[in-house]
Design an enzyme around this catalytic site. Structure first.
Site, PDB file in Angstrom:
ATOM      1  CG  ASN A   9      -7.172   5.697  -0.402  1.00 50.36           C
ATOM      2  OD1 ASN A   9      -7.011   5.127  -1.494  1.00 50.36           O
ATOM      3  ND2 ASN A   9      -8.312   6.272  -0.057  1.00 50.36           N
ATOM      4  CD1 TRP A  10      -0.589   5.735  -2.261  1.00 46.14           C
ATOM      5  CD2 TRP A  10      -0.048   3.905  -3.428  1.00 46.14           C
ATOM      6  NE1 TRP A  10       0.597   5.241  -1.745  1.00 46.14           N
ATOM      7  CE2 TRP A  10       0.951   4.121  -2.449  1.00 46.14           C
ATOM      8  CE3 TRP A  10       0.077   2.806  -4.282  1.00 46.14           C
ATOM      9  CZ2 TRP A  10       2.056   3.281  -2.303  1.00 46.14           C
ATOM     10  CZ3 TRP A  10       1.170   1.959  -4.137  1.00 46.14           C
ATOM     11  CH2 TRP A  10       2.142   2.191  -3.154  1.00 46.14           C
ATOM     12  CG  HIS A  95     -12.821   6.793   0.757  1.00 49.50           C
ATOM     13  ND1 HIS A  95     -13.132   8.012   0.191  1.00 49.50           N
ATOM     14  CD2 HIS A  95     -11.622   6.952   1.366  1.00 49.50           C
ATOM     15  CE1 HIS A  95     -12.144   8.854   0.447  1.00 49.50           C
ATOM     16  NE2 HIS A  95     -11.218   8.240   1.159  1.00 49.50           N
ATOM     17  CD  GLU A 167     -10.474   8.985   5.165  1.00 45.73           C
ATOM     18  OE1 GLU A 167      -9.268   9.195   5.030  1.00 45.73           O
ATOM     19  OE2 GLU A 167     -11.207   8.662   4.211  1.00 45.73           O
ATOM     20  N   GLY A 173      -8.586  16.069   1.256  1.00 46.09           N
ATOM     21  CA  GLY A 173      -8.026  16.757   0.097  1.00 46.09           C
ATOM     22  C   GLY A 173      -8.136  18.267   0.150  1.00 46.09           C
ATOM     23  N   GLY A 235      -4.137  10.103   2.233  1.00 42.91           N
ATOM     24  CA  GLY A 235      -4.339  10.198   0.789  1.00 42.91           C
ATOM     25  C   GLY A 235      -3.146  10.883   0.144  1.00 42.91           C
ATOM     26  N   GLY A 236      -3.298  12.162  -0.176  1.00 41.99           N
ATOM     27  CA  GLY A 236      -2.302  12.916  -0.936  1.00 41.99           C
ATOM     28  C   GLY A 236      -0.866  12.748  -0.462  1.00 41.99           C
TER      29      GLY A 236
HETATM   30  P1  13P Z   1      -6.126  13.262   1.861  1.00 38.76           P
HETATM   31  O1  13P Z   1      -5.061  12.800   2.805  1.00 38.76           O
HETATM   32  O2  13P Z   1      -5.620  13.547   0.479  1.00 38.76           O
HETATM   33  O3  13P Z   1      -6.942  14.379   2.446  1.00 38.76           O
HETATM   34  O4  13P Z   1      -7.142  12.028   1.668  1.00 38.76           O
HETATM   35  C1  13P Z   1      -7.643  11.396   2.788  1.00 38.76           C
HETATM   36  C2  13P Z   1      -8.362  10.198   2.354  1.00 38.76           C
HETATM   37  O5  13P Z   1      -9.416  10.292   1.755  1.00 38.76           O
HETATM   38  C3  13P Z   1      -7.752   8.898   2.625  1.00 38.76           C
HETATM   39  O6  13P Z   1      -8.653   7.861   2.427  1.00 38.76           O
END
Ligand code: 13P
Length: 251
Positions: A9-10, A95, A167, A173, A235-236
Site C-alpha cells: 500500500n503505497w 482503511h 491492522e 506507521g 505501508g512504509g
Molecule cells: P505501515 O506499514 O507504514 O505501518 O502502514 C501499514 C498500513 O497502513 C498498510 O495499509
C-alpha cells in the site's frame, strides 16, 4: 497457509514518476514469483499507468479505495467497474486512514465490499482497534462489530475471494509492530466470527487473513510461523524495494 499474499500500500507517498520507478523495481525483482500473490496499490491517478507496466507479469494491481456505485453523479469518486476495466483485481476498503480522515463508516465499507465482489474485485477489508480502544480492553468487541457490520449481507460464492487485513491503528506507521502472539489470538477470533457467518468451505478456501502495521523486514520474520497468517499489508516498508523483497521472502 493458503497462497501467501503480500500487498504494497503505497498510500499517497509517491510522485507519479516515483510510482512508475518503484513499479519497475518491483517488476524487475519480484514479477517472476508465482507461488505468492504480490499486489501493488498505487494512488488512483497512477493506476492505469501501473497496470500497463505490470501487464503480462505475475504482479497484480490493487486500488486503495473504491466507491459503492458503478457510475452516476458522484463527483470525485472511483468506479469499481472502471477499476476492473483497467486491470485492477483487488481494492483496499475501510482503511483506518479513510475511516479517520474521510469519515468512512462500517456501513459505507459494507457497500464497498458488496460492489467489489459484484465487479470481480477482491476486497481487502481492513479492520483494527485504536490505541484507546486497546487500552480500554475493547479490541475484541471493536473487531467483532467491524467484521459483522462490514460483512452484513455479503455473500461470497465459489470464485470470489476476500482478504481480511488486521491492522491495529496504533501499529500503523508507528514502528510499534503488534506481538505475533496477539495477532495469532486476533486471527482466531476473526476466524470464529467468519465461521459464524459463512460455510466452513468458504472460510477455508475463499478468505485470506493478513497483518498490517509497521511490518518491516525484521518484524515479518516473527510472523512467518503463525498458522492462520496468509500474508502482510505493508505501508512504509513497501516503498523501499529491498525491504519489500525481504518481507516477500519471509513467507
Ligand atoms: P505501515 O506499514 O507504514 O505501518 O502502514 C501499514 C498500513 O497502513 C498498510 O495499509
Amino acid at each position: 497457509m493458503k497462497k501467501p499474499i503480500i500487498i504494497a500500500n503505497w498510500k499517497m507517498n509517491l510522485s507519479f514518476q516515483k510510482t512508475l520507478d518503484l513499479t519497475s523495481q518491483v517488476k524487475d525483482d519480484l514479477s517472476e514469483i508465482k507461488d505468492k500473490d504480490i499486489i501493488v496499490c498505487p494512488s488512483a491517478v497512477a493506476l492505469s499507468s501501473v497496470a500497463g507496466l505490470i501487464k503480462n507479469t505475475n504482479l497484480k494491481l490493487g486500488a486503495q479505495n473504491v466507491f459503492w456505485e458503478e457510475n452516476g453523479a458522484y463527483t470525485g469518486e472511483t468506479s469499481p467497474a472502471v477499476l476492473q476495466e483497467i486491470g485492477c483485481q483487488y481494492t483496499i476498503v475501510g482503511h483506518s486512514e479513510r475511516r479517520k480522515y474521510l469519515g468512512e463508516t462500517n456501513l459505507m465499507v459494507n457497500k464497498k465490499v458488496n460492489i467489489c465482489l459484484e465487479n470481480n474485485l477482491t476486497p481487502i477489508l481492513c479492520i483494527g482497534e485504536t490505541k484507546d480502544e486497546r487500552h480500554e480492553g475493547l479490541t475484541d468487541n471493536v473487531l467483532y462489530h467491524q467484521l459483522k457490520e462490514c460483512l452484513d449481507g455479503v455473500n461470497i460464492v465459489d470464485n470470489e475471494d476476500i482478504v481480511i487485513a488486521y491492522e491495529p491503528v496504533w501499529a500503523i506507521g508507528s514502528g510499534d509492530i503488534a506481538e505475533p502472539e496477539e495477532v495469532a489470538r486476533v486471527f482466531e477470533l476473526i476466524q470464529q466470527v467468519l465461521i459464524d457467518i459463512y460455510p466452513l468451505t468458504v472460510v477455508k478456501n475463499n478468505v485470506r487473513m493478513v497483518y498490517g502495521g509497521s511490518v518491516d523486514s525484521d518484524g515479518a520474520v516473527g510472523f512467518s510461523q503463525l498458522k492462520l497468517l496468509d500474508g502482510f499489508l505493508v505501508g512504509g516498508a513497501s516503498l523501499e524495494i529491498n525491504k519489500f523483497k525481504e518481507i516477500v521472502k519471509s513467507l
